[in-house]
Write a protein that holds these residues in place. Structure first.
Motif, PDB file in Angstrom:
ATOM      1  N   GLN A   2      -8.753 116.682 119.886  1.00 57.54           N
ATOM      2  CA  GLN A   2      -9.547 117.603 120.686  1.00 57.54           C
ATOM      3  C   GLN A   2     -10.301 116.815 121.756  1.00 57.54           C
ATOM      4  OE1 GLN A   2     -12.055 120.191 118.398  1.00 57.54           O
ATOM      5  NE2 GLN A   2     -13.297 120.756 120.126  1.00 57.54           N
ATOM      6  N   ASP A   3     -10.376 117.381 122.945  1.00 55.56           N
ATOM      7  CA  ASP A   3     -11.183 116.737 123.985  1.00 55.56           C
ATOM      8  C   ASP A   3     -12.304 117.684 124.401  1.00 55.56           C
ATOM      9  OD1 ASP A   3     -10.253 118.572 125.822  1.00 55.56           O
ATOM     10  OD2 ASP A   3      -9.128 117.155 126.997  1.00 55.56           O
ATOM     11  N   HIS A   4     -13.185 117.186 125.221  1.00 54.08           N
ATOM     12  CA  HIS A   4     -14.345 117.965 125.671  1.00 54.08           C
ATOM     13  C   HIS A   4     -14.375 118.004 127.198  1.00 54.08           C
ATOM     14  CE1 HIS A   4     -15.810 118.132 121.586  1.00 54.08           C
ATOM     15  NE2 HIS A   4     -15.498 116.848 121.491  1.00 54.08           N
ATOM     16  N   CYS A   5     -13.255 118.467 127.772  1.00 51.55           N
ATOM     17  CA  CYS A   5     -13.090 118.483 129.232  1.00 51.55           C
ATOM     18  C   CYS A   5     -13.709 119.721 129.880  1.00 51.55           C
ATOM     19  CB  CYS A   5     -11.611 118.407 129.588  1.00 51.55           C
ATOM     20  SG  CYS A   5     -10.670 119.843 129.037  1.00 51.55           S
ATOM     21  N   GLY A   6     -14.221 120.650 129.075  1.00 53.66           N
ATOM     22  CA  GLY A   6     -14.790 121.873 129.626  1.00 53.66           C
ATOM     23  C   GLY A   6     -13.809 123.029 129.643  1.00 53.66           C
ATOM     24  N   GLY A   7     -12.601 122.815 129.181  1.00 51.78           N
ATOM     25  CA  GLY A   7     -11.581 123.863 129.169  1.00 51.78           C
ATOM     26  C   GLY A   7     -10.508 123.595 130.197  1.00 51.78           C
ATOM     27  N   LEU A   8      -9.406 124.274 130.024  1.00 51.30           N
ATOM     28  CA  LEU A   8      -8.274 124.086 130.928  1.00 51.30           C
ATOM     29  C   LEU A   8      -8.480 124.839 132.233  1.00 51.30           C
ATOM     30  CD1 LEU A   8      -5.331 124.455 128.399  1.00 51.30           C
ATOM     31  CD2 LEU A   8      -6.323 122.363 129.321  1.00 51.30           C
ATOM     32  N   PRO A   9      -7.906 124.340 133.322  1.00 53.98           N
ATOM     33  CA  PRO A   9      -8.003 125.042 134.597  1.00 53.98           C
ATOM     34  C   PRO A   9      -7.194 126.340 134.544  1.00 53.98           C
ATOM     35  CG  PRO A   9      -6.521 123.183 134.800  1.00 53.98           C
ATOM     36  CD  PRO A   9      -7.130 123.107 133.422  1.00 53.98           C
ATOM     37  N   PRO A  10      -7.494 127.281 135.426  1.00 58.53           N
ATOM     38  CA  PRO A  10      -6.703 128.517 135.460  1.00 58.53           C
ATOM     39  C   PRO A  10      -5.239 128.210 135.742  1.00 58.53           C
ATOM     40  CG  PRO A  10      -8.601 128.653 136.940  1.00 58.53           C
ATOM     41  CD  PRO A  10      -8.543 127.254 136.435  1.00 58.53           C
ATOM     42  N   GLY A  11      -4.377 129.055 135.246  1.00 61.53           N
ATOM     43  CA  GLY A  11      -2.942 128.869 135.462  1.00 61.53           C
ATOM     44  C   GLY A  11      -2.220 128.696 134.146  1.00 61.53           C
ATOM     45  N   ASN A  12      -1.014 128.219 134.248  1.00 62.91           N
ATOM     46  CA  ASN A  12      -0.156 128.035 133.090  1.00 62.91           C
ATOM     47  C   ASN A  12      -0.475 126.716 132.401  1.00 62.91           C
ATOM     48  OD1 ASN A  12       1.889 127.919 131.229  1.00 62.91           O
ATOM     49  ND2 ASN A  12       3.547 127.990 132.717  1.00 62.91           N
ATOM     50  N   LYS A  21       1.639 115.506 137.088  1.00 69.43           N
ATOM     51  CA  LYS A  21       0.629 116.569 137.189  1.00 69.43           C
ATOM     52  C   LYS A  21      -0.732 115.987 136.824  1.00 69.43           C
ATOM     53  CE  LYS A  21      -0.564 120.907 137.577  1.00 69.43           C
ATOM     54  NZ  LYS A  21      -0.473 121.623 138.826  1.00 69.43           N
ATOM     55  N   GLN A  22      -1.701 116.154 137.703  1.00 68.22           N
ATOM     56  CA  GLN A  22      -3.068 115.701 137.462  1.00 68.22           C
ATOM     57  C   GLN A  22      -4.021 116.827 137.820  1.00 68.22           C
ATOM     58  OE1 GLN A  22      -3.327 112.175 139.914  1.00 68.22           O
ATOM     59  NE2 GLN A  22      -2.867 110.884 138.157  1.00 68.22           N
ATOM     60  N   ASN A  23      -4.834 117.253 136.851  1.00 72.54           N
ATOM     61  CA  ASN A  23      -5.750 118.360 137.090  1.00 72.54           C
ATOM     62  C   ASN A  23      -7.193 117.915 137.282  1.00 72.54           C
ATOM     63  OD1 ASN A  23      -3.889 120.466 136.989  1.00 72.54           O
ATOM     64  ND2 ASN A  23      -3.903 120.472 134.771  1.00 72.54           N
ATOM     65  N   GLY A  24      -7.572 116.799 136.725  1.00 69.47           N
ATOM     66  CA  GLY A  24      -8.956 116.356 136.788  1.00 69.47           C
ATOM     67  C   GLY A  24      -9.302 115.694 138.105  1.00 69.47           C
ATOM     68  N   ALA A  25     -10.578 115.397 138.259  1.00 68.51           N
ATOM     69  CA  ALA A  25     -11.060 114.720 139.467  1.00 68.51           C
ATOM     70  C   ALA A  25     -10.619 113.258 139.498  1.00 68.51           C
ATOM     71  CB  ALA A  25     -12.578 114.822 139.543  1.00 68.51           C
ATOM     72  N   ASP A  26     -10.438 112.659 138.323  1.00 59.43           N
ATOM     73  CA  ASP A  26     -10.027 111.261 138.227  1.00 59.43           C
ATOM     74  C   ASP A  26      -8.521 111.157 138.447  1.00 59.43           C
ATOM     75  OD1 ASP A  26      -9.485 108.635 137.634  1.00 59.43           O
ATOM     76  OD2 ASP A  26     -10.226 108.724 135.574  1.00 59.43           O
ATOM     77  N   LYS A  27      -8.130 110.631 139.563  1.00 61.02           N
ATOM     78  CA  LYS A  27      -6.707 110.485 139.907  1.00 61.02           C
ATOM     79  C   LYS A  27      -6.249 109.029 139.784  1.00 61.02           C
ATOM     80  CE  LYS A  27      -6.405 114.786 141.422  1.00 61.02           C
ATOM     81  NZ  LYS A  27      -6.150 115.846 140.522  1.00 61.02           N
ATOM     82  N   ARG A  51      -4.011 124.086 123.170  1.00 56.60           N
ATOM     83  CA  ARG A  51      -4.760 125.333 123.004  1.00 56.60           C
ATOM     84  C   ARG A  51      -6.092 125.171 123.726  1.00 56.60           C
ATOM     85  NH1 ARG A  51      -8.256 126.719 118.595  1.00 56.60           N
ATOM     86  NH2 ARG A  51      -7.450 124.847 117.576  1.00 56.60           N
ATOM     87  N   ASP A  52      -6.408 126.126 124.572  1.00 54.94           N
ATOM     88  CA  ASP A  52      -7.626 126.088 125.379  1.00 54.94           C
ATOM     89  C   ASP A  52      -8.833 126.521 124.554  1.00 54.94           C
ATOM     90  OD1 ASP A  52      -9.279 125.837 127.589  1.00 54.94           O
ATOM     91  OD2 ASP A  52      -8.770 127.804 128.404  1.00 54.94           O
ATOM     92  N   LEU A  53      -9.937 125.821 124.714  1.00 55.74           N
ATOM     93  CA  LEU A  53     -11.231 126.205 124.164  1.00 55.74           C
ATOM     94  C   LEU A  53     -12.160 126.384 125.363  1.00 55.74           C
ATOM     95  CD1 LEU A  53     -11.479 123.554 121.298  1.00 55.74           C
ATOM     96  CD2 LEU A  53     -10.721 125.922 121.103  1.00 55.74           C
ATOM     97  N   PRO A  54     -12.131 127.566 125.994  1.00 53.91           N
ATOM     98  CA  PRO A  54     -12.858 127.781 127.248  1.00 53.91           C
ATOM     99  C   PRO A  54     -14.327 127.357 127.154  1.00 53.91           C
ATOM    100  CG  PRO A  54     -11.507 129.681 126.739  1.00 53.91           C
ATOM    101  CD  PRO A  54     -11.472 128.781 125.536  1.00 53.91           C
ATOM    102  N   GLY A  55     -14.750 126.627 128.169  1.00 50.17           N
ATOM    103  CA  GLY A  55     -16.125 126.155 128.227  1.00 50.17           C
ATOM    104  C   GLY A  55     -16.398 124.936 127.367  1.00 50.17           C
ATOM    105  N   SER A  56     -15.420 124.513 126.576  1.00 47.82           N
ATOM    106  CA  SER A  56     -15.613 123.372 125.683  1.00 47.82           C
ATOM    107  C   SER A  56     -14.581 122.275 125.942  1.00 47.82           C
ATOM    108  CB  SER A  56     -15.521 123.838 124.224  1.00 47.82           C
ATOM    109  OG  SER A  56     -15.617 122.743 123.348  1.00 47.82           O
ATOM    110  N   GLY A  57     -13.320 122.593 125.774  1.00 46.83           N
ATOM    111  CA  GLY A  57     -12.265 121.598 125.930  1.00 46.83           C
ATOM    112  C   GLY A  57     -10.929 122.180 125.560  1.00 46.83           C
TER     113      GLY A  57
END
Length: 67
Positions: A2-12, A21-27, A51-57
């Protein structure tokens, strides 16, 4: 895992497993990690999911068959 990224970005969420594919700010990476992980798991007849945990990771799960 489990990570604590704040949840997955919108989309698939399956798009996370696409090569380069890179979604985070750290490239600083190349964007191959999850793609390589999924291919490795599938090569062993397993399944890697997220599995998304919205607002958490999110939670990444690996299911492998018993021998």
């Amino acid at each position: 895992m489990q990570d604590h990224c704040g949840g997955l970005p919108p989309g698939n969420p399956e798009d996370l497993f696409l090569p380069f594919k890179q979604n985070g700010a750290d490239k600083s990476g190349v964007g191959l990690g999850l793609s390589i992980c999924r291919r490795s798991v599938e090569a062993n007849k397993g399944v890697l999911t997220v599995r998304d945990l919205p607002g958490s990771g999110c939670v990444f799960s690996i299911d492998l068959p018993r021998q």
